[in-house]
Write an enzyme that holds these catalytic residues in place. Structure first.
Site, PDB file in Angstrom:
ATOM      1  N   ARG A 229       0.842  -1.189   0.000  1.00 42.31           N
ATOM      2  CA  ARG A 229       0.000   0.000   0.000  1.00 42.31           C
ATOM      3  C   ARG A 229       0.884   1.249   0.000  1.00 42.31           C
ATOM      4  NH1 ARG A 229      -3.432  -2.762  -1.646  1.00 42.31           N
ATOM      5  NH2 ARG A 229      -5.466  -3.234  -0.729  1.00 42.31           N
ATOM      6  N   HIS A 277      -0.460   0.094  -9.853  1.00 42.77           N
ATOM      7  CA  HIS A 277      -1.176  -0.813  -8.938  1.00 42.77           C
ATOM      8  C   HIS A 277      -1.668  -2.072  -9.686  1.00 42.77           C
ATOM      9  CE1 HIS A 277      -3.668  -1.005  -4.975  1.00 42.77           C
ATOM     10  NE2 HIS A 277      -3.413  -2.223  -5.429  1.00 42.77           N
TER      11      HIS A 277
HETATM   12  P1  NAP Z   1      -1.983 -11.585   4.948  1.00 40.67           P
HETATM   13  O1  NAP Z   1      -2.122 -13.002   4.486  1.00 40.67           O
HETATM   14  O2  NAP Z   1      -2.960 -11.030   5.922  1.00 40.67           O
HETATM   15  O3  NAP Z   1      -0.494 -11.480   5.560  1.00 40.67           O
HETATM   16  C1  NAP Z   1      -0.080 -10.418   6.330  1.00 40.67           C
HETATM   17  C2  NAP Z   1       1.338 -10.697   6.837  1.00 40.67           C
HETATM   18  O4  NAP Z   1       1.844  -9.486   7.405  1.00 40.67           O
HETATM   19  C3  NAP Z   1       1.379 -11.761   7.947  1.00 40.67           C
HETATM   20  O5  NAP Z   1       2.533 -12.553   7.830  1.00 40.67           O
HETATM   21  C4  NAP Z   1       1.455 -10.912   9.214  1.00 40.67           C
HETATM   22  O6  NAP Z   1       2.126 -11.526  10.306  1.00 40.67           O
HETATM   23  C5  NAP Z   1       2.305  -9.754   8.733  1.00 40.67           C
HETATM   24  N1  NAP Z   1       2.098  -8.570   9.573  1.00 40.67           N
HETATM   25  C6  NAP Z   1       0.952  -7.896   9.822  1.00 40.67           C
HETATM   26  N2  NAP Z   1       1.178  -6.869  10.654  1.00 40.67           N
HETATM   27  C7  NAP Z   1       2.499  -6.898  10.955  1.00 40.67           C
HETATM   28  C8  NAP Z   1       3.340  -6.125  11.781  1.00 40.67           C
HETATM   29  N3  NAP Z   1       2.868  -5.085  12.510  1.00 40.67           N
HETATM   30  N4  NAP Z   1       4.660  -6.449  11.859  1.00 40.67           N
HETATM   31  C9  NAP Z   1       5.153  -7.493  11.165  1.00 40.67           C
HETATM   32  N5  NAP Z   1       4.403  -8.286  10.338  1.00 40.67           N
HETATM   33  C10 NAP Z   1       3.097  -7.983  10.259  1.00 40.67           C
HETATM   34  O7  NAP Z   1      -1.951 -10.597   3.722  1.00 40.67           O
HETATM   35  P2  NAP Z   1      -1.628 -10.924   2.167  1.00 40.67           P
HETATM   36  O8  NAP Z   1      -2.730 -11.631   1.509  1.00 40.67           O
HETATM   37  O9  NAP Z   1      -0.273 -11.560   2.127  1.00 40.67           O
HETATM   38  O10 NAP Z   1      -1.581  -9.453   1.550  1.00 40.67           O
HETATM   39  C11 NAP Z   1      -0.696  -8.469   2.029  1.00 40.67           C
HETATM   40  C12 NAP Z   1      -1.046  -7.121   1.452  1.00 40.67           C
HETATM   41  O11 NAP Z   1      -0.700  -7.069   0.073  1.00 40.67           O
HETATM   42  C13 NAP Z   1      -2.525  -6.761   1.443  1.00 40.67           C
HETATM   43  O12 NAP Z   1      -2.952  -6.308   2.709  1.00 40.67           O
HETATM   44  C14 NAP Z   1      -2.584  -5.663   0.400  1.00 40.67           C
HETATM   45  O13 NAP Z   1      -2.370  -4.418   1.017  1.00 40.67           O
HETATM   46  C15 NAP Z   1      -1.408  -5.983  -0.497  1.00 40.67           C
HETATM   47  N6  NAP Z   1      -1.837  -6.341  -1.864  1.00 40.67           N
HETATM   48  C16 NAP Z   1      -1.387  -5.591  -2.901  1.00 40.67           C
HETATM   49  C17 NAP Z   1      -1.760  -5.930  -4.192  1.00 40.67           C
HETATM   50  C18 NAP Z   1      -1.240  -5.154  -5.370  1.00 40.67           C
HETATM   51  O14 NAP Z   1      -1.671  -5.394  -6.495  1.00 40.67           O
HETATM   52  N7  NAP Z   1      -0.306  -4.263  -5.184  1.00 40.67           N
HETATM   53  C19 NAP Z   1      -2.596  -7.015  -4.408  1.00 40.67           C
HETATM   54  C20 NAP Z   1      -3.045  -7.736  -3.334  1.00 40.67           C
HETATM   55  C21 NAP Z   1      -2.653  -7.393  -2.050  1.00 40.67           C
HETATM   56  P3  NAP Z   1       1.587 -12.886  10.997  1.00 40.67           P
HETATM   57  O15 NAP Z   1       1.914 -13.985   9.998  1.00 40.67           O
HETATM   58  O16 NAP Z   1       2.412 -12.994  12.241  1.00 40.67           O
HETATM   59  O17 NAP Z   1       0.130 -12.709  11.239  1.00 40.67           O
HETATM   60  C1  GLV Z   2      -5.237  -5.025  -4.210  1.00 41.28           C
HETATM   61  O1  GLV Z   2      -4.464  -4.169  -3.957  1.00 41.28           O
HETATM   62  C2  GLV Z   2      -5.903  -5.836  -3.211  1.00 41.28           C
HETATM   63  O2  GLV Z   2      -5.772  -5.556  -2.030  1.00 41.28           O
HETATM   64  O3  GLV Z   2      -6.599  -6.794  -3.625  1.00 41.28           O
END
Ligand code: NAP
Ligand code: GLV
Length: 314
Positions: A229, A277
């Site tokens: 983000r 994005h």
């Molecule tokens: P997720 O499965 O919820 O994973 C979040 C990870 O971050 C977990 O390992 C969590 O730790 C860690 N975390 C959360 N808060 C933290 C903190 N304060 N300190 C250290 N680690 C922390 O999320 P995801 O599906 O991987 O997605 C991650 C993000 O990618 C989304 O929230 C979104 O913003 C972004 N995204 C971007 C795009 C794009 O096109 N650019 C697309 C999709 C998503 P734990 O394992 O210990 O819980």
């Molecule tokens: C894209 O950024 C998503 O969070 O799905």
């Protein structure tokens, strides 16, 4: 079941979503408009306008088509107590792994430099290094961070990943990935990192994490890849670190203001690569299958998948 559908996208994309959702989740009534206080079983939303679900009765699930749900959580009118599920889609995770692999390979092999050289018609061969010589640190080891870590490991990079908490004993490990948690471990890992990839959710704890205090822990010449983000990044502090020569390059897919305004300095910065994005777009067909699975679970009274902990913020 009666499903309320709201997506902040163009009309054509909204129509495509509805068509795919109706095909993949047959037997449900899908509604795009409703009267105040109308009853629905579930809402399926893609980055909806704040307030759109306010006052709906009977909701038992809000299913996001987006992986990141920080905007939904910031909406004070989001019906309280209703389970909120986020999108965890294998196709999206694979797309994110591709984007991260492209960014790391480009940084490691100098492909951004060669693209700049082409603009100048400059023939210059740079030293070629092994992937094993380029340590990568992934912030976040969730659905995206784990997929990215695995793909980088397969390419030969030494990969560390930072998460919020230590997983409970007995949780399947991450063969080959060095898992870390806590600030001291982060600072230690940053010191040995050449490419830093951000895949954290946006929460009060992670907002602004990519700023000067973190950059100072990176060695001179490290690069930053932000795929999560825009608000994770303190833009002025990144520019300062790049312009001072402390950081070598930044690959940025997400921004404080999207679309990135035409006059924004990142567009023309020689050591910033801008993406609009697109690191991992939601794939309608595969995401609809994830929605269908959760609606089935809801109908059968089973445990819902990919639930967000509202207090934790992800
Ligand atoms: P997720 O499965 O919820 O994973 C979040 C990870 O971050 C977990 O390992 C969590 O730790 C860690 N975390 C959360 N808060 C933290 C903190 N304060 N300190 C250290 N680690 C922390 O999320 P995801 O599906 O991987 O997605 C991650 C993000 O990618 C989304 O929230 C979104 O913003 C972004 N995204 C971007 C795009 C794009 O096109 N650019 C697309 C999709 C998503 P734990 O394992 O210990 O819980
Ligand atoms: C894209 O950024 C998503 O969070 O799905």
């Amino acid at each position: 079941m009666r499903i309320a559908f709201s997506a902040r996208v163009g009309a054509a994309e909204r129509a495509e979503w509805l068509q795919v959702l109706r095909e993949v989740c047959p037997g449900h009534e899908w509604h795009e408009q409703w009267a105040p206080g109308e009853a629905f079983d579930a809402a399926v939303v893609a980055n909806p306008e704040p307030g759109v679900l306010q006052g709906l009765r009977g909701l038992r699930l809000v299913q996001s088509l987006w992986a990141g749900v920080e905007r939904l959580l910031q909406d004070a009118t989001l019906p309280p107590g209703v389970p909120l599920a986020r999108m965890v889609d294998p196709a999206m995770n694979a797309a994110m792994a591709e984007t991260a692999a492209w960014a790391v390979l480009s940084l490691h092999r100098g492909f951004f430099d060669y693209a700049a050289q082409q603009q100048r018609a400059q023939w210059l061969q740079r030293r070629q290094r092994l992937a094993a010589e380029v340590p990568v640190l992934v912030l976040g080891y969730g659905a995206m961070g784990a997929a990215v870590s695995r793909s980088l490991l397969a390419l030969g990079y030494p990969v560390s990943a930072w998460r919020r908490v230590e997983p409970p004993a007995g949780t399947p490990g991450a063969p080959g990935v060095r898992l870390l948690h806590g600030t001291p471990a982060l600072h230690q890992a940053l010191a040995g990192t050449e490419v830093l990839i951000n895949l954290l959710p946006l929460t009060p704890q992670t907002r602004g994490i990519l700023g000067a205090p973190l950059f100072e822990h990176l060695p001179r010449g490290a690069s930053v890849v932000n795929l999560a983000r825009g608000a994770h990044l303190v833009e002025a502090e990144l520019r300062a670190a790049l312009d001072a020569g402390h950081l070598r390059h930044a690959v940025l897919d997400v921004f404080d203001t999207e679309p990135l305004p035409p006059a924004h300095p990142f567009w023309a910065h020689p050591r910033v690569t801008v993406l609009p994005h697109v690191a991992a777009l939601t794939d309608a067909r595969s995401a609809a299958a994830v929605v269908a699975d959760n609606l089935r679970r809801l109908e059968r009274g089973e445990l819902l998948a990919h639930l967000v902990d509202r207090a934790r913020g992800y």
